[in-house]
Design a protein around this motif. Sequence first.
Motif, mmCIF file in Angstrom:
data_model
loop_
_atom_site.group_PDB
_atom_site.id
_atom_site.type_symbol
_atom_site.label_atom_id
_atom_site.label_comp_id
_atom_site.label_asym_id
_atom_site.label_seq_id
_atom_site.Cartn_x
_atom_site.Cartn_y
_atom_site.Cartn_z
ATOM 1 N N VAL A 160 10.048 -63.493 -90.327
ATOM 2 C CA VAL A 160 10.152 -63.741 -88.883
ATOM 3 C C VAL A 160 8.882 -63.208 -88.261
ATOM 4 C CG1 VAL A 160 11.500 -63.300 -86.794
ATOM 5 C CG2 VAL A 160 12.634 -63.361 -89.008
ATOM 6 N N GLU A 161 8.264 -64.017 -87.410
ATOM 7 C CA GLU A 161 7.020 -63.559 -86.787
ATOM 8 C C GLU A 161 6.985 -64.010 -85.335
ATOM 9 O OE1 GLU A 161 2.919 -63.262 -88.868
ATOM 10 O OE2 GLU A 161 2.937 -65.175 -87.834
ATOM 11 N N PHE A 162 6.714 -63.087 -84.427
ATOM 12 C CA PHE A 162 6.577 -63.465 -83.018
ATOM 13 C C PHE A 162 5.787 -62.401 -82.263
ATOM 14 C CE2 PHE A 162 9.651 -60.465 -81.305
ATOM 15 C CZ PHE A 162 10.448 -60.208 -82.411
ATOM 16 N N SER A 163 5.342 -62.780 -81.069
ATOM 17 C CA SER A 163 4.571 -61.838 -80.236
ATOM 18 C C SER A 163 5.506 -61.198 -79.227
ATOM 19 C CB SER A 163 3.491 -62.571 -79.448
ATOM 20 O OG SER A 163 2.710 -63.311 -80.334
ATOM 21 N N LEU A 164 5.197 -59.970 -78.877
ATOM 22 C CA LEU A 164 5.981 -59.311 -77.829
ATOM 23 C C LEU A 164 5.140 -58.245 -77.152
ATOM 24 C CD1 LEU A 164 8.604 -56.807 -79.274
ATOM 25 C CD2 LEU A 164 6.585 -57.515 -80.503
ATOM 26 N N GLU A 165 5.533 -57.930 -75.928
ATOM 27 C CA GLU A 165 4.843 -56.872 -75.219
ATOM 28 C C GLU A 165 5.543 -55.568 -75.566
ATOM 29 O OE1 GLU A 165 3.585 -58.284 -71.073
ATOM 30 O OE2 GLU A 165 4.808 -56.483 -70.777
ATOM 31 N N GLY A 166 4.795 -54.501 -75.643
ATOM 32 C CA GLY A 166 5.445 -53.245 -75.967
ATOM 33 C C GLY A 166 4.494 -52.084 -75.796
ATOM 34 N N ASP A 167 5.006 -50.900 -76.072
ATOM 35 C CA ASP A 167 4.159 -49.718 -75.989
ATOM 36 C C ASP A 167 4.332 -48.990 -77.321
ATOM 37 O OD1 ASP A 167 2.903 -47.362 -75.495
ATOM 38 O OD2 ASP A 167 3.783 -47.064 -73.513
ATOM 39 N N TYR A 168 3.542 -49.423 -78.301
ATOM 40 C CA TYR A 168 3.726 -48.878 -79.646
ATOM 41 C C TYR A 168 3.473 -47.377 -79.678
ATOM 42 C CZ TYR A 168 3.093 -47.609 -84.467
ATOM 43 O OH TYR A 168 3.204 -46.951 -85.664
ATOM 44 N N TYR A 169 2.434 -46.933 -78.971
ATOM 45 C CA TYR A 169 2.063 -45.521 -79.125
ATOM 46 C C TYR A 169 3.113 -44.577 -78.569
ATOM 47 C CZ TYR A 169 -1.823 -47.491 -81.325
ATOM 48 O OH TYR A 169 -2.550 -48.207 -82.231
ATOM 49 N N ARG A 170 3.803 -44.998 -77.537
ATOM 50 C CA ARG A 170 4.917 -44.164 -77.057
ATOM 51 C C ARG A 170 6.110 -44.248 -78.003
ATOM 52 N NH1 ARG A 170 6.871 -44.947 -71.292
ATOM 53 N NH2 ARG A 170 8.555 -43.681 -72.090
ATOM 54 N N ALA A 171 6.290 -45.399 -78.579
ATOM 55 C CA ALA A 171 7.467 -45.590 -79.440
ATOM 56 C C ALA A 171 7.232 -45.070 -80.857
ATOM 57 C CB ALA A 171 7.824 -47.072 -79.492
ATOM 58 N N MET A 172 5.952 -44.807 -81.187
ATOM 59 C CA MET A 172 5.597 -44.502 -82.574
ATOM 60 C C MET A 172 6.451 -43.412 -83.244
ATOM 61 S SD MET A 172 1.833 -44.027 -84.143
ATOM 62 C CE MET A 172 1.607 -42.286 -84.103
ATOM 63 N N PRO A 173 6.620 -42.237 -82.595
ATOM 64 C CA PRO A 173 7.408 -41.211 -83.301
ATOM 65 C C PRO A 173 8.809 -41.696 -83.657
ATOM 66 C CG PRO A 173 6.439 -40.333 -81.266
ATOM 67 C CD PRO A 173 6.154 -41.797 -81.286
ATOM 68 N N LYS A 174 9.424 -42.420 -82.739
ATOM 69 C CA LYS A 174 10.786 -42.910 -83.006
ATOM 70 C C LYS A 174 10.769 -43.978 -84.099
ATOM 71 C CE LYS A 174 14.043 -41.370 -79.998
ATOM 72 N NZ LYS A 174 14.293 -39.959 -80.183
ATOM 73 N N ILE A 175 9.749 -44.828 -84.077
ATOM 74 C CA ILE A 175 9.689 -45.893 -85.088
ATOM 75 C C ILE A 175 9.503 -45.280 -86.479
ATOM 76 C CG2 ILE A 175 8.298 -47.852 -85.914
ATOM 77 C CD1 ILE A 175 7.901 -48.616 -82.962
ATOM 78 N N LEU A 176 8.616 -44.289 -86.576
ATOM 79 C CA LEU A 176 8.406 -43.657 -87.887
ATOM 80 C C LEU A 176 9.650 -42.914 -88.347
ATOM 81 C CD1 LEU A 176 4.707 -42.436 -87.588
ATOM 82 C CD2 LEU A 176 5.587 -44.577 -88.528
ATOM 83 N N ASP A 177 10.313 -42.258 -87.400
ATOM 84 C CA ASP A 177 11.582 -41.596 -87.704
ATOM 85 C C ASP A 177 12.607 -42.602 -88.194
ATOM 86 O OD1 ASP A 177 11.550 -38.952 -87.406
ATOM 87 O OD2 ASP A 177 12.658 -38.863 -85.517
ATOM 88 N N TYR A 178 12.608 -43.738 -87.524
ATOM 89 C CA TYR A 178 13.552 -44.790 -87.888
ATOM 90 C C TYR A 178 13.335 -45.222 -89.342
ATOM 91 C CZ TYR A 178 15.721 -49.280 -88.433
ATOM 92 O OH TYR A 178 16.460 -50.324 -88.946
ATOM 93 N N PHE A 179 12.068 -45.442 -89.714
ATOM 94 C CA PHE A 179 11.794 -45.872 -91.088
ATOM 95 C C PHE A 179 12.179 -44.772 -92.079
ATOM 96 C CE2 PHE A 179 8.880 -49.127 -89.246
ATOM 97 C CZ PHE A 179 9.495 -50.219 -89.828
ATOM 98 N N LYS A 180 11.839 -43.552 -91.737
ATOM 99 C CA LYS A 180 12.124 -42.439 -92.646
ATOM 100 C C LYS A 180 13.641 -42.307 -92.874
ATOM 101 C CE LYS A 180 11.360 -37.541 -93.128
ATOM 102 N NZ LYS A 180 10.987 -36.289 -92.482
ATOM 103 N N GLN A 181 14.359 -42.379 -91.790
ATOM 104 C CA GLN A 181 15.814 -42.216 -91.920
ATOM 105 C C GLN A 181 16.471 -43.447 -92.547
ATOM 106 O OE1 GLN A 181 17.989 -40.488 -88.706
ATOM 107 N NE2 GLN A 181 16.201 -39.406 -87.930
ATOM 108 N N THR A 182 15.888 -44.621 -92.287
ATOM 109 C CA THR A 182 16.428 -45.829 -92.932
ATOM 110 C C THR A 182 16.247 -45.711 -94.442
ATOM 111 O OG1 THR A 182 15.943 -47.160 -91.006
ATOM 112 C CG2 THR A 182 16.243 -48.365 -93.037
ATOM 113 N N ALA A 183 15.080 -45.190 -94.850
ATOM 114 C CA ALA A 183 14.825 -45.011 -96.281
ATOM 115 C C ALA A 183 15.794 -43.985 -96.863
ATOM 116 C CB ALA A 183 13.382 -44.592 -96.503
#
Length: 508
Positions: free
Chosen positions: A171-194
Amino acid sequence: MASQTFEEISPADFFYRNREIAGFTNPSRAIFAAIRELVENSLDAAEAFAVPPNIYVRLSDEQDSTPGTYLLRVQDNGSGITSRHIPSAFGQVLFGSKYKLKQSRGTFGLGGTMAVLYGQITTHKPAQIISSTASSKVYKYRIMVDIQRNKPVILERRILLNRDRWHGTIVEFSLEGDYYRAMPKILDYFKQTALVNPYANITFVDPKGRLYKFTRVTTKMPSPPKETLPHPYGVDVEKVKRLVRVTPHNNMLDFMKSHFHRISENIAKRFIEFADISPKKNPRKLNPQEIVKLVHMMKRYEDFRPPSASCLSPLGEDLLKAGILKALKPEFTAVCQRKPSTYAGHPFIVETAMAYGGEIPKRGDFILYRFANRIPLLYDEASDVSFRVVKSFNWRRYKASQDMPIAVLVHICSTKIPYKTVGKEFIADRPEIKREVLNGIRDVARRLKRFLSKREHVAKEKRRLNIFSKYLPKIAKFTTELAGREEEPDIEKLLLSVRKVDRKKTDD
Ligand SMILES: Nc1ncnc2c1ncn2[C@@H]1O[C@H](COP(=O)(O)OP(=O)(O)O)[C@@H](O)[C@H]1O
Ligand SMILES: [Mg+2]
């Protein structure tokens, strides 16, 4: 008087207007939610195909767009989607294959489409979906969502040859976002998903090109959940009405036996007698009052068997432990799987774990990892049932204090997780669930207490030994002088015997 105008909106329009209730609150949450929804679909799809998931996620800056616009691509090796369902799976909200009575991450038929819809309303670009079910063809679609009609719009459809019988979805698409603010949560999400999916390979490449790789520690997967029938305690009038409409049976005995969970001939007989209904009555002829009465009697009848847990797929103690060891490298872990239980006719299982030391930081508070159906829950912690249990837990009784590096982990799996919102972030306080979480935490806390006591004992003995080895040589010297002797006694022997006693004590 001004005349009122009325209009009707589609489900997609509703979620477009109220996207915060699906987790798309602001640019930072939106990018987190989009990644999460797609990864969860990929994990579900790989498990449905019974293969250990390989998931590749790439978030990159959109070259020709305004800053803060990203291209998100998620690829998996899952079941794939049949060609005719691809457009609706991503272009229609409340469309899905998981409205079944068995445990899965997806529940509402919403997440994937919400992510695509959010991308569309912020960038006005179509989404691209490539998928194959290991057939001889790969399908490639470019779609947009007709929000007002809640229908996919197909812009392009291509069929490619699938020589190596690839299966999966991209799945590939464009979206607006604020990656740098979300980064800690996203990395946490991957770590905990693993952590909670230790049989998955997950790769994430972020907009700076940084690579985060979570490698599986095992290929063993939990046994898949089986679809189940509704339990009589968990149905309402609408559900029974629908069953009555479609049943092929023409007597109540067969109706009860074949449409409800764990109802044997005997139980069906006894219940029908209890409910004062004739076993020969044709269920299709039940009138509205009789349906209401039937449901009412189901709730009152006490001898139905509890739901079986075959529709659930808990992680299991071994996998949970493997996940924790890999993610946190603790000095100590204890895991516990509680017996299946139910709330309002829905089966659930609670798994808990406690870990100490290793990479667990000392935060001045206990670190709580919350999971539901193998999804990490990262937001709104304070509203969650597990948080409340951990907060009010009597830690002192278990020798634990907040300055220790302790992580508590709670995994709840159920056919119906009582989420408080469709954003799936926190779980309601159901008394039955709260009780199981508390008992599970008690179980692992008892084992932590034993570990901490032993540790304390070892530390004490070490201090004792240190004192011995510091003063014994001096005492030996003085006493030799006092006694007017020339040769000092051999203290090494003495120290050795103290150490031996010591070792024996700590091994016990
Ligand atoms: N990566 C994927 N692989 C296979 N099927 C998928 C994938 N993503 C989505 N789907 C299908 O699309 C449906 C809709 O997805 P979604 O909107 O996220 O809802 P949900 O996951 O709650 O069912 C899913 O039920 C599933 O059948
Ligand atoms: Mg989903």
